[in-house]
Design a protein around this motif. Structure first.
Motif, PDB file in Angstrom:
ATOM      1  N   PRO A  11      -7.261   9.479  10.982  1.00 39.88           N
ATOM      2  CA  PRO A  11      -7.759   8.146  10.609  1.00 39.88           C
ATOM      3  C   PRO A  11      -8.233   8.104   9.158  1.00 39.88           C
ATOM      4  CG  PRO A  11      -8.836   8.920  12.629  1.00 39.88           C
ATOM      5  CD  PRO A  11      -7.990  10.039  12.117  1.00 39.88           C
ATOM      6  N   GLU A  12      -8.849   9.187   8.710  1.00 44.22           N
ATOM      7  CA  GLU A  12      -9.353   9.237   7.331  1.00 44.22           C
ATOM      8  C   GLU A  12      -8.204   9.155   6.323  1.00 44.22           C
ATOM      9  OE1 GLU A  12     -12.092  10.831  10.200  1.00 44.22           O
ATOM     10  OE2 GLU A  12     -10.136  11.639   9.689  1.00 44.22           O
TER      11      GLU A  12
ATOM     12  N   ASP B 121       0.410   1.392   5.189  1.00 44.75           N
ATOM     13  CA  ASP B 121       0.950   0.278   5.964  1.00 44.75           C
ATOM     14  C   ASP B 121       2.313   0.622   6.557  1.00 44.75           C
ATOM     15  OD1 ASP B 121       2.393   0.135   3.586  1.00 44.75           O
ATOM     16  OD2 ASP B 121       1.568  -1.796   3.010  1.00 44.75           O
TER      17      ASP B 121
ATOM     18  N   LYS C 289      -4.537   3.792   2.588  1.00 43.65           N
ATOM     19  CA  LYS C 289      -4.263   2.385   2.905  1.00 43.65           C
ATOM     20  C   LYS C 289      -2.813   2.250   3.395  1.00 43.65           C
ATOM     21  CE  LYS C 289      -7.672   0.430  -0.291  1.00 43.65           C
ATOM     22  NZ  LYS C 289      -8.639   1.382   0.072  1.00 43.65           N
TER      23      LYS C 289
ATOM     24  N   GLU D  13      -6.810   5.600   6.236  1.00 40.07           N
ATOM     25  CA  GLU D  13      -7.732   4.710   5.525  1.00 40.07           C
ATOM     26  C   GLU D  13      -7.699   4.978   4.020  1.00 40.07           C
ATOM     27  OE1 GLU D  13     -10.282   1.773   4.555  1.00 40.07           O
ATOM     28  OE2 GLU D  13      -9.383   2.092   6.519  1.00 40.07           O
ATOM     29  N   LYS D  14      -7.761   6.241   3.650  1.00 34.79           N
ATOM     30  CA  LYS D  14      -7.759   6.602   2.229  1.00 34.79           C
ATOM     31  C   LYS D  14      -6.482   6.145   1.546  1.00 34.79           C
ATOM     32  CE  LYS D  14      -7.939  10.515  -0.911  1.00 34.79           C
ATOM     33  NZ  LYS D  14      -7.918  11.975  -1.035  1.00 34.79           N
TER      34      LYS D  14
ATOM     35  N   ASN E  69       0.836  -1.188   0.000  1.00 34.73           N
ATOM     36  CA  ASN E  69       0.000   0.000   0.000  1.00 34.73           C
ATOM     37  C   ASN E  69       0.872   1.239   0.000  1.00 34.73           C
ATOM     38  OD1 ASN E  69      -2.440  -1.513   0.072  1.00 34.73           O
ATOM     39  ND2 ASN E  69      -2.102  -1.869   2.231  1.00 34.73           N
TER      40      ASN E  69
END
Length: 133
Positions: A56-57, A65, A63, A60-61, A22
């Motif tokens: 957090p957004e 890692d 991805k 998540e957007k 990612n």
């Protein structure tokens, strides 16, 4: 220099990034980096942000890692990043980049004691003035 630090110097950066599929989020002082002429445009697999943009957004957007940052920056340090990652319940890898420093193992242990749930390590970069290649 500890054996662990020497080992870091001998491993290519690709070793530390191996297995990632990612995005790697790079935290830095983006305005300062731009003013210094550094390229902070999105690169394939990398997304550059200021520490205040770590949400957090975003994780998540993107991805995300892996998170990369300087060990010590102008307006934050690795403890600030670790604190934020704990708050965000990040479960990926966090690597702080630094010039080769003495006793790097102490920093690793301190961060692990502070945040055992964070997969933390240092990426030590050789000082070109010392003749490392």
């Amino acid at each position: 220099m500890s054996g662990y630090a020497r080992q870091d110097l001998e491993r290519p950066l690709s070793f530390h990034l191996e297995g990632l599929t990612n995005t790697t989020v790079v935290i830095g002082d983006i305005a300062r980096w731009k003013a210094e002429g550094r390229n902070v445009q999105a690169l394939n697999g990398f997304h550059f942000i200021d520490i205040d943009e770590l949400t957090p957004e975003l994780l998540e957007k993107q991805k995300a890692d892996m998170i990369l940052s300087p060990l010590v920056a102008h307006n934050f340090d690795a403890v600030d990043v670790v604190s934020k990652l704990i708050e965000l319940e990040f479960r990926g890898k966090y690597r702080a980049v630094s010039d080769d420093i003495p006793d790097s193992e102490i920093i690793r242990k301190e961060v692990q004691l502070f945040a055992p749930e964070i997969d933390f390590d240092l990426l030590l970069m050789p000082n070109p003035e010392l003749g490392f290649n």
